[in-house]
Design a protein around this motif. Structure first.
Motif, mmCIF file in Angstrom:
data_model
loop_
_atom_site.group_PDB
_atom_site.id
_atom_site.type_symbol
_atom_site.label_atom_id
_atom_site.label_comp_id
_atom_site.label_asym_id
_atom_site.label_seq_id
_atom_site.Cartn_x
_atom_site.Cartn_y
_atom_site.Cartn_z
ATOM 1 N N THR A 266 0.749 -1.154 -0.075
ATOM 2 C CA THR A 266 0.109 0.012 -0.028
ATOM 3 C C THR A 266 0.845 1.317 0.072
ATOM 4 N N LEU A 267 0.334 2.328 -0.256
ATOM 5 C CA LEU A 267 0.973 3.470 -0.317
ATOM 6 C C LEU A 267 1.561 3.846 1.308
ATOM 7 N N PRO A 268 0.859 3.670 2.255
ATOM 8 C CA PRO A 268 1.491 3.769 3.658
ATOM 9 C C PRO A 268 2.643 2.992 3.590
ATOM 10 N N ASP A 269 2.770 1.738 3.233
ATOM 11 C CA ASP A 269 3.950 0.915 3.237
ATOM 12 C C ASP A 269 4.967 1.487 2.760
ATOM 13 N N VAL A 270 4.970 2.157 1.530
ATOM 14 C CA VAL A 270 5.998 2.741 0.848
ATOM 15 C C VAL A 270 6.460 3.773 1.589
ATOM 16 N N TYR A 271 5.628 4.800 2.367
ATOM 17 C CA TYR A 271 5.998 5.870 3.267
ATOM 18 C C TYR A 271 6.797 5.418 4.270
ATOM 19 N N ALA A 272 6.313 4.172 5.307
ATOM 20 C CA ALA A 272 7.052 3.525 6.235
ATOM 21 C C ALA A 272 8.275 3.189 5.783
ATOM 22 N N CYS A 273 8.695 2.565 4.614
ATOM 23 C CA CYS A 273 9.839 1.995 4.283
ATOM 24 C C CYS A 273 10.808 3.152 4.019
ATOM 25 N N MET A 274 10.392 4.237 3.666
ATOM 26 C CA MET A 274 11.212 5.382 3.427
ATOM 27 C C MET A 274 11.710 5.772 4.720
ATOM 28 N N LEU A 275 10.640 5.759 5.763
ATOM 29 C CA LEU A 275 11.089 6.408 7.080
ATOM 30 C C LEU A 275 11.903 5.482 7.909
ATOM 31 N N GLY A 276 12.116 4.125 7.642
ATOM 32 C CA GLY A 276 12.610 3.251 8.127
ATOM 33 C C GLY A 276 11.879 2.387 9.121
ATOM 34 N N ASN A 277 10.656 2.797 9.037
ATOM 35 C CA ASN A 277 9.652 1.999 9.858
ATOM 36 C C ASN A 277 9.055 0.858 9.521
ATOM 37 N N GLY A 278 9.458 0.349 8.443
ATOM 38 C CA GLY A 278 8.854 -0.868 7.323
ATOM 39 C C GLY A 278 9.755 -1.441 6.259
ATOM 40 N N GLY A 279 9.099 -2.141 5.585
ATOM 41 C CA GLY A 279 9.827 -2.761 4.450
ATOM 42 C C GLY A 279 10.943 -3.765 4.991
ATOM 43 N N GLU A 280 11.673 -4.176 4.279
ATOM 44 C CA GLU A 280 12.810 -5.272 4.510
ATOM 45 C C GLU A 280 13.851 -4.951 3.371
ATOM 46 N N GLU A 281 15.085 -4.801 3.832
ATOM 47 C CA GLU A 281 16.247 -4.854 3.055
ATOM 48 C C GLU A 281 16.701 -5.941 2.524
ATOM 49 N N ILE A 282 16.876 -6.168 1.287
ATOM 50 C CA ILE A 282 17.294 -7.509 0.592
ATOM 51 C C ILE A 282 18.835 -7.608 0.672
ATOM 52 N N VAL A 283 19.346 -8.405 1.581
ATOM 53 C CA VAL A 283 20.511 -9.046 1.700
ATOM 54 C C VAL A 283 20.964 -10.073 1.140
ATOM 55 N N MET A 284 22.016 -10.186 0.436
ATOM 56 C CA MET A 284 22.381 -11.510 -0.611
ATOM 57 C C MET A 284 23.972 -11.534 -0.458
ATOM 58 N N ASP A 285 24.441 -12.781 0.027
ATOM 59 C CA ASP A 285 25.688 -12.908 -0.030
ATOM 60 C C ASP A 285 26.318 -12.915 -1.476
ATOM 61 N N GLU A 286 27.705 -12.584 -1.519
ATOM 62 C CA GLU A 286 28.119 -12.285 -2.903
ATOM 63 C C GLU A 286 28.229 -13.600 -3.734
ATOM 64 N N ALA A 287 28.282 -14.852 -3.074
ATOM 65 C CA ALA A 287 28.554 -16.089 -3.783
ATOM 66 C C ALA A 287 27.056 -16.207 -4.663
ATOM 67 N N THR A 288 26.099 -16.122 -3.719
ATOM 68 C CA THR A 288 24.650 -16.474 -4.307
ATOM 69 C C THR A 288 24.580 -15.287 -5.507
ATOM 70 N N ARG A 289 24.668 -14.193 -4.931
ATOM 71 C CA ARG A 289 24.373 -13.164 -6.216
ATOM 72 C C ARG A 289 25.279 -13.470 -7.519
ATOM 73 N N ALA A 290 26.462 -13.771 -7.376
ATOM 74 C CA ALA A 290 27.309 -13.749 -8.618
ATOM 75 C C ALA A 290 26.851 -15.179 -9.145
ATOM 76 N N ALA A 291 26.301 -16.094 -8.649
ATOM 77 C CA ALA A 291 26.046 -17.626 -9.409
ATOM 78 C C ALA A 291 24.488 -17.208 -9.824
ATOM 79 N N ALA A 292 23.877 -16.446 -9.193
ATOM 80 C CA ALA A 292 22.401 -16.214 -9.773
ATOM 81 C C ALA A 292 22.220 -15.464 -11.145
ATOM 82 N N VAL A 293 23.265 -14.439 -10.777
ATOM 83 C CA VAL A 293 23.125 -13.259 -12.080
ATOM 84 C C VAL A 293 23.537 -13.927 -13.512
ATOM 85 N N LYS A 294 24.269 -15.199 -13.227
ATOM 86 C CA LYS A 294 24.820 -15.464 -14.685
ATOM 87 C C LYS A 294 23.671 -15.970 -15.546
ATOM 88 N N CYS A 295 22.559 -16.702 -15.072
ATOM 89 C CA CYS A 295 21.693 -16.728 -16.071
ATOM 90 C C CYS A 295 21.166 -15.681 -16.752
#
Length: 304
Positions: A266-295
């Motif tokens: 929702t729009l309030p979700d976006v607002y909360a994420c911008m304020l640091g009160n919501g959302g989730e940061e996507i964290v990915m280890d480099e090994a997974t990222r490097a293997a996944a991006v190949k395809c």
């Protein structure tokens, strides 16, 4: 009011150096405040070239993962952590790795609607708009296509020179629409062109005047001289096209063509994420990222 919250988000976006991405299935109020709207892969490319160091994805988890894969130096957030994709999550890496052993010599072609983990063992990625082109271009004659059996069937029909093995996965939102729904919509609107996403069942797509990706459907409807259209994909597209082309009429294939995961944000979700009160940061280890991006890099290599 909605416009007040939109104005606050637009202000914060500039102050905090944030790029907002909105998939086309988002509601109109979210699309209006986004820097870019469109299909998932196109959005990840826009994020890569955007100057902002922080990106908020208004979509589902695999889309945010793709953004992170292509822009590892940026902070990437999913506006609503509960927004998943049943199709992307219905097949896991371990199971598909075993299936892959059963079909030696087959290229594992993964629809972009898959998790980063599953992409790590895939040979090439495809989007709904590039799948036919990529499957024609890859050197392997044998293709193990995952996860969407409906998109896979559509590609198989367009590329008869290749051998396809399809698994029983797919988008539950598109797949629940049957031929009776299509015939009822066509009977109710006999003068309308029927535009359908290839994630729909084959018996539904066979009735279509146009089959294509979400962006393809929107572009076709905007450019067509026709005045009425039945839209065979998520119902948000009906609303967006009504705004874009008020002189034309757009009808939902079914009132049930709604992705509840897309509607979670929702729009309030976006607002909360911008304020640091919501959302989730996507964290990915480099090994997974490097293997996944190949395809994905392979898809680009083959012209996707």
């Amino acid at each position: 009011m909605i416009k007040d919250l939109q104005q606050e988000i637009l202000k914060l976006k500039k102050e905090r150096d944030i790029c907002i991405l909105a998939h086309s299935y988002m509601s109109e109020d979210i699309c209006e405040i986004a820097d870019f709207t469109g299909d998932s892969y196109a959005l990840s490319l826009k994020a890569k070239s955007a100057p902002q160091k922080t990106v908020i994805m208004c979509g589902v988890r695999f889309m945010a993962e793709t953004v992170k894969m292509l822009s590892p130096q940026k902070r990437v957030f999913l506006a609503n952590p509960d927004a998943g994709c049943p199709m992307a999550e219905q097949m896991d890496r371990e199971v598909i790795a075993e299936v892959k052993k059963m079909y030696p010599g087959y290229a594992l072609v993964a629809y972009i609607n898959t998790t980063a983990e599953l992409k790590t063992i895939s040979d090439v990625c495809v989007t709904s708009s590039s799948a036919v082109k990529i499957c024609r271009a890859i050197p392997q004659k044998n293709i193990l296509f995952i996860p969407d059996i409906n998109l896979g069937t559509y590609v198989k029909e367009q590329v008869p020179e290749k051998n396809f093995k399809l698994l029983s996965g797919g988008c539950p939102t598109h797949a629940k629409i049957d031929v009776e729904d299509a015939l009822a919509a066509k009977a109710a609107h006999p003068g309308a062109l029927f535009l359908v996403h290839p994630e729909c069942r084959p018996e539904v797509t066979k009735l279509a005047d146009y089959i294509g990706s979400t962006s393809g459907i929107m572009e076709f409807a905007e450019k067509s001289e026709a005045k009425e259209f039945i839209i065979g994909t998520e119902n948000a597209i009906v609303q967006h096209l009504q705004f874009k082309c008020p002189q034309k009429k757009f009808y939902a294939l079914s009132k049930d063509l709604v992705c509840h995961n897309m509607k979670a944000t929702t729009l309030p979700d976006v607002y909360a994420c911008m304020l640091g009160n919501g959302g989730e940061e996507i964290v990915m280890d480099e090994a997974t990222r490097a293997a996944a991006v190949k395809c994905i890099e392979k898809m680009i290599e083959y012209g996707g």
